[in-house]
Design a protein around this motif. Sequence first.
Motif, PDB file in Angstrom:
ATOM      1  N   THR A  64       0.850  -1.188   0.000  1.00  0.00           N
ATOM      2  CA  THR A  64       0.000   0.000   0.000  1.00  0.00           C
ATOM      3  C   THR A  64       0.888   1.242   0.000  1.00  0.00           C
ATOM      4  O   THR A  64       2.098   1.148   0.174  1.00  0.00           O
ATOM      5  CB  THR A  64      -0.918   0.031   1.242  1.00  0.00           C
ATOM      6  OG1 THR A  64      -0.106   0.025   2.416  1.00  0.00           O
ATOM      7  CG2 THR A  64      -1.873  -1.151   1.255  1.00  0.00           C
ATOM      8  N   ASN A  65       0.259   2.396  -0.186  1.00  0.00           N
ATOM      9  CA  ASN A  65       0.994   3.660  -0.101  1.00  0.00           C
ATOM     10  C   ASN A  65       0.531   4.413   1.147  1.00  0.00           C
ATOM     11  O   ASN A  65      -0.245   3.888   1.950  1.00  0.00           O
ATOM     12  CB  ASN A  65       0.852   4.482  -1.383  1.00  0.00           C
ATOM     13  CG  ASN A  65      -0.574   4.863  -1.691  1.00  0.00           C
ATOM     14  OD1 ASN A  65      -1.460   4.801  -0.846  1.00  0.00           O
ATOM     15  ND2 ASN A  65      -0.827   5.266  -2.918  1.00  0.00           N
ATOM     16  N   ALA A  66       0.988   5.650   1.306  1.00  0.00           N
ATOM     17  CA  ALA A  66       0.666   6.451   2.494  1.00  0.00           C
ATOM     18  C   ALA A  66      -0.832   6.709   2.636  1.00  0.00           C
ATOM     19  O   ALA A  66      -1.326   6.914   3.739  1.00  0.00           O
ATOM     20  CB  ALA A  66       1.430   7.771   2.456  1.00  0.00           C
ATOM     21  N   GLN A  67      -1.561   6.693   1.520  1.00  0.00           N
ATOM     22  CA  GLN A  67      -3.006   6.899   1.558  1.00  0.00           C
ATOM     23  C   GLN A  67      -3.755   5.582   1.771  1.00  0.00           C
ATOM     24  O   GLN A  67      -4.968   5.518   1.671  1.00  0.00           O
ATOM     25  CB  GLN A  67      -3.492   7.550   0.257  1.00  0.00           C
ATOM     26  CG  GLN A  67      -3.000   8.968   0.055  1.00  0.00           C
ATOM     27  CD  GLN A  67      -1.533   9.033  -0.354  1.00  0.00           C
ATOM     28  OE1 GLN A  67      -1.014   8.141  -1.025  1.00  0.00           O
ATOM     29  NE2 GLN A  67      -0.845  10.066   0.085  1.00  0.00           N
ATOM     30  N   ASN A  68      -3.017   4.513   2.041  1.00  0.00           N
ATOM     31  CA  ASN A  68      -3.544   3.163   2.245  1.00  0.00           C
ATOM     32  C   ASN A  68      -4.214   2.592   1.001  1.00  0.00           C
ATOM     33  O   ASN A  68      -5.062   1.712   1.080  1.00  0.00           O
ATOM     34  CB  ASN A  68      -4.490   3.119   3.453  1.00  0.00           C
ATOM     35  CG  ASN A  68      -4.569   1.732   4.041  1.00  0.00           C
ATOM     36  OD1 ASN A  68      -3.611   0.959   3.988  1.00  0.00           O
ATOM     37  ND2 ASN A  68      -5.725   1.389   4.594  1.00  0.00           N
ATOM     38  N   ASP A  69      -3.831   3.113  -0.179  1.00  0.00           N
ATOM     39  CA  ASP A  69      -4.300   2.553  -1.444  1.00  0.00           C
ATOM     40  C   ASP A  69      -3.463   1.327  -1.767  1.00  0.00           C
ATOM     41  O   ASP A  69      -2.236   1.356  -1.627  1.00  0.00           O
ATOM     42  CB  ASP A  69      -4.130   3.554  -2.597  1.00  0.00           C
ATOM     43  CG  ASP A  69      -4.962   4.805  -2.416  1.00  0.00           C
ATOM     44  OD1 ASP A  69      -6.062   4.709  -1.851  1.00  0.00           O
ATOM     45  OD2 ASP A  69      -4.483   5.878  -2.829  1.00  0.00           O
ATOM     46  N   SER A 122       4.714  -1.157   2.577  1.00  0.00           N
ATOM     47  CA  SER A 122       4.308   0.170   2.135  1.00  0.00           C
ATOM     48  C   SER A 122       5.416   0.792   1.294  1.00  0.00           C
ATOM     49  O   SER A 122       6.600   0.567   1.559  1.00  0.00           O
ATOM     50  CB  SER A 122       4.021   1.053   3.356  1.00  0.00           C
ATOM     51  OG  SER A 122       3.652   2.351   2.965  1.00  0.00           O
ATOM     52  N   ASN A 124       6.292   4.661  -0.960  1.00  0.00           N
ATOM     53  CA  ASN A 124       5.899   6.053  -1.143  1.00  0.00           C
ATOM     54  C   ASN A 124       5.710   6.301  -2.639  1.00  0.00           C
ATOM     55  O   ASN A 124       6.516   6.978  -3.274  1.00  0.00           O
ATOM     56  CB  ASN A 124       6.960   6.986  -0.555  1.00  0.00           C
ATOM     57  CG  ASN A 124       6.506   8.427  -0.559  1.00  0.00           C
ATOM     58  OD1 ASN A 124       5.322   8.728  -0.705  1.00  0.00           O
ATOM     59  ND2 ASN A 124       7.455   9.330  -0.429  1.00  0.00           N
ATOM     60  N   THR A 126       2.363   6.212  -5.891  1.00  0.00           N
ATOM     61  CA  THR A 126       0.970   5.990  -6.264  1.00  0.00           C
ATOM     62  C   THR A 126       0.892   4.854  -7.285  1.00  0.00           C
ATOM     63  O   THR A 126       1.910   4.448  -7.853  1.00  0.00           O
ATOM     64  CB  THR A 126       0.364   7.256  -6.897  1.00  0.00           C
ATOM     65  OG1 THR A 126       1.044   7.519  -8.125  1.00  0.00           O
ATOM     66  CG2 THR A 126       0.475   8.451  -5.951  1.00  0.00           C
TER      67      THR A 126
END
Length: 142
Positions: A64-69, A122, A124, A126
């Motif tokens: 996932t990324n920082a936006q939890n996507d 995780s 960083n 998109t």
Amino acid sequence: MTLKTALATAALLLACGSAMAQTATQPDATGAMTTRPVKTATVQFITLEPAAAVTSRLLGTKVTNAQNDSVGDIADLVIVDGKTVQAVILGVGGFLGIGERYVAVSPDSVTLFRDGDGWKASVNATKDDLNKAPAFDYKKKG
């Protein structure tokens, strides 16, 4: 704990854990088989931290990324010189395995953390960043 630390420990175990045979048989100049001594590796045993990650548990881990996507999953690791994790291969894009492609990222760019009995990863980046990244020519073993 970063993925690089955990995977470097696992790779070091692979590189140091196997001992080579003490003798090797090969033909000499006349064609007769002879035995010659070969270098042996000393086995070094280590104690791992309880939080250490093993690759069998990491493969397939959702990233996932920082936006939890959800941006992909860990497909594999690239180990060079028998001991260094050079890249983490991420499967990105696609749906249910159709249209998925692979990108290689530095182990430093992946952060691992415990999630109950499992792991989460995780980065960083998109989905768009990863989809635009250079593709890694990888034929996943089926």
